[in-house]
Design a protein around this motif. Structure first.
Motif, PDB file in Angstrom:
ATOM      1  N   ALA A  38      34.859 -40.716  17.605  1.00  0.00           N
ATOM      2  CA  ALA A  38      35.523 -39.418  17.689  1.00  0.00           C
ATOM      3  C   ALA A  38      36.511 -39.385  18.855  1.00  0.00           C
ATOM      4  CB  ALA A  38      34.485 -38.311  17.839  1.00  0.00           C
ATOM      5  N   LEU A  39      36.136 -39.978  19.987  1.00  0.00           N
ATOM      6  CA  LEU A  39      37.053 -40.034  21.128  1.00  0.00           C
ATOM      7  C   LEU A  39      38.279 -40.884  20.822  1.00  0.00           C
ATOM      8  CD1 LEU A  39      34.583 -40.351  24.125  1.00  0.00           C
ATOM      9  CD2 LEU A  39      36.068 -38.424  23.576  1.00  0.00           C
ATOM     10  N   LEU A  40      38.090 -42.002  20.145  1.00  0.00           N
ATOM     11  CA  LEU A  40      39.218 -42.854  19.769  1.00  0.00           C
ATOM     12  C   LEU A  40      40.148 -42.146  18.795  1.00  0.00           C
ATOM     13  CD1 LEU A  40      37.516 -46.342  19.396  1.00  0.00           C
ATOM     14  CD2 LEU A  40      39.140 -45.629  21.145  1.00  0.00           C
ATOM     15  N   LEU A  41      39.592 -41.442  17.840  1.00  0.00           N
ATOM     16  CA  LEU A  41      40.399 -40.697  16.883  1.00  0.00           C
ATOM     17  C   LEU A  41      41.183 -39.590  17.583  1.00  0.00           C
ATOM     18  CD1 LEU A  41      41.196 -40.142  13.937  1.00  0.00           C
ATOM     19  CD2 LEU A  41      39.212 -38.624  13.803  1.00  0.00           C
ATOM     20  N   ALA A  42      40.531 -38.867  18.472  1.00  0.00           N
ATOM     21  CA  ALA A  42      41.209 -37.791  19.194  1.00  0.00           C
ATOM     22  C   ALA A  42      42.321 -38.334  20.081  1.00  0.00           C
ATOM     23  CB  ALA A  42      40.203 -37.006  20.036  1.00  0.00           C
ATOM     24  N   SER A  43      42.085 -39.462  20.739  1.00  0.00           N
ATOM     25  CA  SER A  43      43.125 -40.026  21.604  1.00  0.00           C
ATOM     26  C   SER A  43      44.290 -40.570  20.784  1.00  0.00           C
ATOM     27  CB  SER A  43      42.547 -41.113  22.506  1.00  0.00           C
ATOM     28  OG  SER A  43      42.095 -42.204  21.726  1.00  0.00           O
ATOM     29  N   THR A  44      44.016 -41.101  19.615  1.00  0.00           N
ATOM     30  CA  THR A  44      45.085 -41.594  18.754  1.00  0.00           C
ATOM     31  C   THR A  44      45.954 -40.453  18.243  1.00  0.00           C
ATOM     32  OG1 THR A  44      43.712 -43.448  18.041  1.00  0.00           O
ATOM     33  CG2 THR A  44      45.577 -42.895  16.645  1.00  0.00           C
ATOM     34  N   LEU A  45      45.335 -39.364  17.857  1.00  0.00           N
ATOM     35  CA  LEU A  45      46.086 -38.227  17.334  1.00  0.00           C
ATOM     36  C   LEU A  45      46.901 -37.521  18.413  1.00  0.00           C
ATOM     37  CD1 LEU A  45      43.463 -36.705  14.874  1.00  0.00           C
ATOM     38  CD2 LEU A  45      45.452 -38.104  14.324  1.00  0.00           C
ATOM     39  N   SER A  46      46.443 -37.555  19.651  1.00  0.00           N
ATOM     40  CA  SER A  46      47.162 -36.856  20.719  1.00  0.00           C
ATOM     41  C   SER A  46      48.028 -37.787  21.558  1.00  0.00           C
ATOM     42  CB  SER A  46      46.158 -36.129  21.617  1.00  0.00           C
ATOM     43  OG  SER A  46      45.308 -37.064  22.238  1.00  0.00           O
ATOM     44  N   ALA A  47      48.156 -39.044  21.194  1.00  0.00           N
ATOM     45  CA  ALA A  47      48.896 -40.018  22.009  1.00  0.00           C
ATOM     46  C   ALA A  47      50.367 -39.654  22.154  1.00  0.00           C
ATOM     47  CB  ALA A  47      48.753 -41.413  21.415  1.00  0.00           C
ATOM     48  N   THR A  48      51.010 -39.176  21.100  1.00  0.00           N
ATOM     49  CA  THR A  48      52.435 -38.852  21.194  1.00  0.00           C
ATOM     50  C   THR A  48      52.679 -37.659  22.106  1.00  0.00           C
ATOM     51  OG1 THR A  48      52.270 -37.529  19.183  1.00  0.00           O
ATOM     52  CG2 THR A  48      52.989 -39.806  18.937  1.00  0.00           C
ATOM     53  N   LYS A  49      51.786 -36.680  22.067  1.00  0.00           N
ATOM     54  CA  LYS A  49      51.943 -35.517  22.937  1.00  0.00           C
ATOM     55  C   LYS A  49      51.711 -35.894  24.394  1.00  0.00           C
ATOM     56  CE  LYS A  49      50.817 -32.216  19.384  1.00  0.00           C
ATOM     57  NZ  LYS A  49      49.965 -31.139  18.942  1.00  0.00           N
ATOM     58  N   ILE A  50      50.730 -36.733  24.640  1.00  0.00           N
ATOM     59  CA  ILE A  50      50.458 -37.185  26.004  1.00  0.00           C
ATOM     60  C   ILE A  50      51.621 -38.014  26.523  1.00  0.00           C
ATOM     61  CG2 ILE A  50      48.955 -38.659  27.409  1.00  0.00           C
ATOM     62  CD1 ILE A  50      46.637 -37.726  25.584  1.00  0.00           C
ATOM     63  N   ASP A  51      52.178 -38.878  25.677  1.00  0.00           N
ATOM     64  CA  ASP A  51      53.308 -39.707  26.075  1.00  0.00           C
ATOM     65  C   ASP A  51      54.525 -38.854  26.412  1.00  0.00           C
ATOM     66  OD1 ASP A  51      54.760 -42.199  26.419  1.00  0.00           O
ATOM     67  OD2 ASP A  51      55.733 -41.709  24.518  1.00  0.00           O
ATOM     68  N   SER A  52      54.804 -37.845  25.601  1.00  0.00           N
ATOM     69  CA  SER A  52      55.964 -36.992  25.886  1.00  0.00           C
ATOM     70  C   SER A  52      55.749 -36.178  27.154  1.00  0.00           C
ATOM     71  CB  SER A  52      56.266 -36.077  24.704  1.00  0.00           C
ATOM     72  OG  SER A  52      55.219 -35.164  24.507  1.00  0.00           O
ATOM     73  N   LEU A  53      54.519 -35.768  27.426  1.00  0.00           N
ATOM     74  CA  LEU A  53      54.227 -35.035  28.651  1.00  0.00           C
ATOM     75  C   LEU A  53      54.442 -35.918  29.877  1.00  0.00           C
ATOM     76  CD1 LEU A  53      52.982 -32.445  29.981  1.00  0.00           C
ATOM     77  CD2 LEU A  53      50.815 -33.655  29.846  1.00  0.00           C
ATOM     78  N   ILE A  54      53.952 -37.147  29.834  1.00  0.00           N
ATOM     79  CA  ILE A  54      54.102 -38.068  30.962  1.00  0.00           C
ATOM     80  C   ILE A  54      55.567 -38.439  31.171  1.00  0.00           C
ATOM     81  CG2 ILE A  54      53.570 -40.403  31.773  1.00  0.00           C
ATOM     82  CD1 ILE A  54      50.804 -40.043  30.453  1.00  0.00           C
ATOM     83  N   SER A  55      56.289 -38.739  30.087  1.00  0.00           N
ATOM     84  CA  SER A  55      57.694 -39.118  30.240  1.00  0.00           C
ATOM     85  C   SER A  55      58.531 -37.950  30.745  1.00  0.00           C
ATOM     86  CB  SER A  55      58.254 -39.655  28.926  1.00  0.00           C
ATOM     87  OG  SER A  55      58.275 -38.651  27.948  1.00  0.00           O
ATOM     88  N   SER A  56      58.214 -36.734  30.321  1.00  0.00           N
ATOM     89  CA  SER A  56      58.936 -35.559  30.810  1.00  0.00           C
ATOM     90  C   SER A  56      58.712 -35.366  32.307  1.00  0.00           C
ATOM     91  CB  SER A  56      58.491 -34.324  30.037  1.00  0.00           C
ATOM     92  OG  SER A  56      59.092 -33.172  30.542  1.00  0.00           O
ATOM     93  N   SER A  57      57.471 -35.550  32.758  1.00  0.00           N
ATOM     94  CA  SER A  57      57.201 -35.379  34.192  1.00  0.00           C
ATOM     95  C   SER A  57      57.855 -36.490  35.012  1.00  0.00           C
ATOM     96  CB  SER A  57      55.699 -35.330  34.457  1.00  0.00           C
ATOM     97  OG  SER A  57      55.108 -36.581  34.190  1.00  0.00           O
TER      98      SER A  57
END
Length: 116
Positions: free
Chosen positions: A17-36
């Motif tokens: 479940a943790l792997l699935l959740a991290s895979t689904l949210s990876a693009t949002k996390i990446d855009s947040l980090i790159s924006s900062s």
């Protein structure tokens, strides 16, 4: 219902479940980090000072392709080699007018403010 499940299986389900959740949210996390990172470097948060943003419809290609690996509606054209060859139809993207990108609205607004 869960009488026969061991603790190892429960742990496996939790990790899955943790792997699935991290895979689904990876693009949002990446855009947040790159924006900062862009804001800390005093760059445009949206385009990174490239001044262009890729079209969301055609992913920056300028054309929309029908068919491909996940669409099995391929059109075949007979050739002289007796083997059918797949033809992928493509149309120009109407959203970006086949350019593949747009001008960054944040950079355009900043440029207009600087001129005034």
């Amino acid at each position: 219902m869960f009488e026969h499940i061991t603790s190892s299986e429960v742990a496996g389900y939790c990790v899955g479940a943790l792997l699935l959740a991290s895979t689904l949210s990876a693009t949002k996390i990446d855009s947040l980090i790159s924006s900062s990172q862009r804001s800390s470097l005093a760059m445009c948060k949206r385009c990174g000072d490239v001044k262009l943003i890729a079209c969301s419809s055609c992913k920056g290609a300028g054309v929309l392709k029908e068919g491909g690996p996940f669409n099995f509606n391929l059109v075949y054209q007979s050739t002289t080699t007796r083997e059918p060859s797949p033809i992928l139809r493509s149309t120009k993207c109407t959203k970006c007018l086949a350019k593949g990108s747009f001008s960054c609205p944040n950079c355009t607004q900043q440029q207009q403010l600087d001129e005034n």
